[in-house]
Design an enzyme around this catalytic site. Structure first.
Site, PDB file in Angstrom:
ATOM      1  CB  CYS A 139      -0.783   0.200   1.172  1.00 31.43           C
ATOM      2  SG  CYS A 139       0.096  -0.358   3.076  1.00 31.43           S
ATOM      3  NE  ARG A 167      -4.886   1.354   1.862  1.00 31.19           N
ATOM      4  CZ  ARG A 167      -5.007   2.141   0.496  1.00 31.19           C
ATOM      5  NH1 ARG A 167      -5.038   2.107  -0.450  1.00 31.19           N
ATOM      6  NH2 ARG A 167      -3.831   3.772   0.675  1.00 31.19           N
ATOM      7  CG  ASP A 178      -5.148   6.321   2.492  1.00 27.29           C
ATOM      8  OD1 ASP A 178      -5.200   5.919   3.096  1.00 27.29           O
ATOM      9  OD2 ASP A 178      -4.392   6.733   1.738  1.00 27.29           O
TER      10      ASP A 178
END
Ligand code: 4NP
Length: 150
Positions: A3, A9, A117
């Site tokens: 990420c 994440r 996000d």
């Protein structure tokens, strides 16, 4: 698992896949395309949603993705299209480019969806990404079990 910051994440994706694939001879790791959070532990909101689901990710530390990662690992899962662009820039050849996949294409083939996000949002965003990543990692586990004839 890749990420941007390697604190929200991808640490969660690493923890989920590692837990599902404990019985397989694989190494699961994660990294970020940015250097923003190098050395930091995962965001507490990712740690919390992992913990609710009996997964520990607090020992992970953020690092930046390198071209060597693209050579070393067989499969690279990125969370969104921006990660995809930045990860492909690190690939030195076509073979390494072919290793890179949007992770949600594992559970929703061909749809090219992003794992949003969650950094600037609230806890619900973290629950949402947990559910998405759990589905994707379940599909990846099934694919890997086929490859390993398990
Ligand atoms: P991640 O989330 O890429 O899922 O780790 C983010 C973490 C930090 C920032 C952006 C996204 N940041 O801008 O610092």
């Amino acid at each position: 698992m890749v990420c941007l910051g390697n604190i929200c994440r991808s640490p969660l994706a690493e923890g989920i896949l590692a837990e599902k694939c404990k019985h397989l001879p694989i190494i699961v790791d994660s990294a970020g395309t940015s250097a923003y959070h190098i050395g930091h532990a995962p965001d507490i909101r990712s740690q919390n949603i992992a913990s609710i689901n009996h997964i520990t990710i607090g020992d992970q530390r953020a690092r930046e993705l390198t071209s060597t990662d693209l050579e070393t690992f067989d499969l690279i899962y990125v969370m969104d299209s921006s990660n995809l662009t930045n990860t492909l820039k690190l690939a030195k050849n076509k073979e390494d480019k072919k290793k890179v996949h949007l992770i949600l294409n594992a559970s929703n083939p061909g749809q090219n969806q992003n794992v949003p996000d969650p950094y600037y949002g609230g806890d619900q965003g973290f629950k949402n990404i947990f559910d998405m990543l759990n589905d994707a990692c379940e599909a990846i586990r099934i694919q890997l079990e086929k490859e390993f004839n398990v």
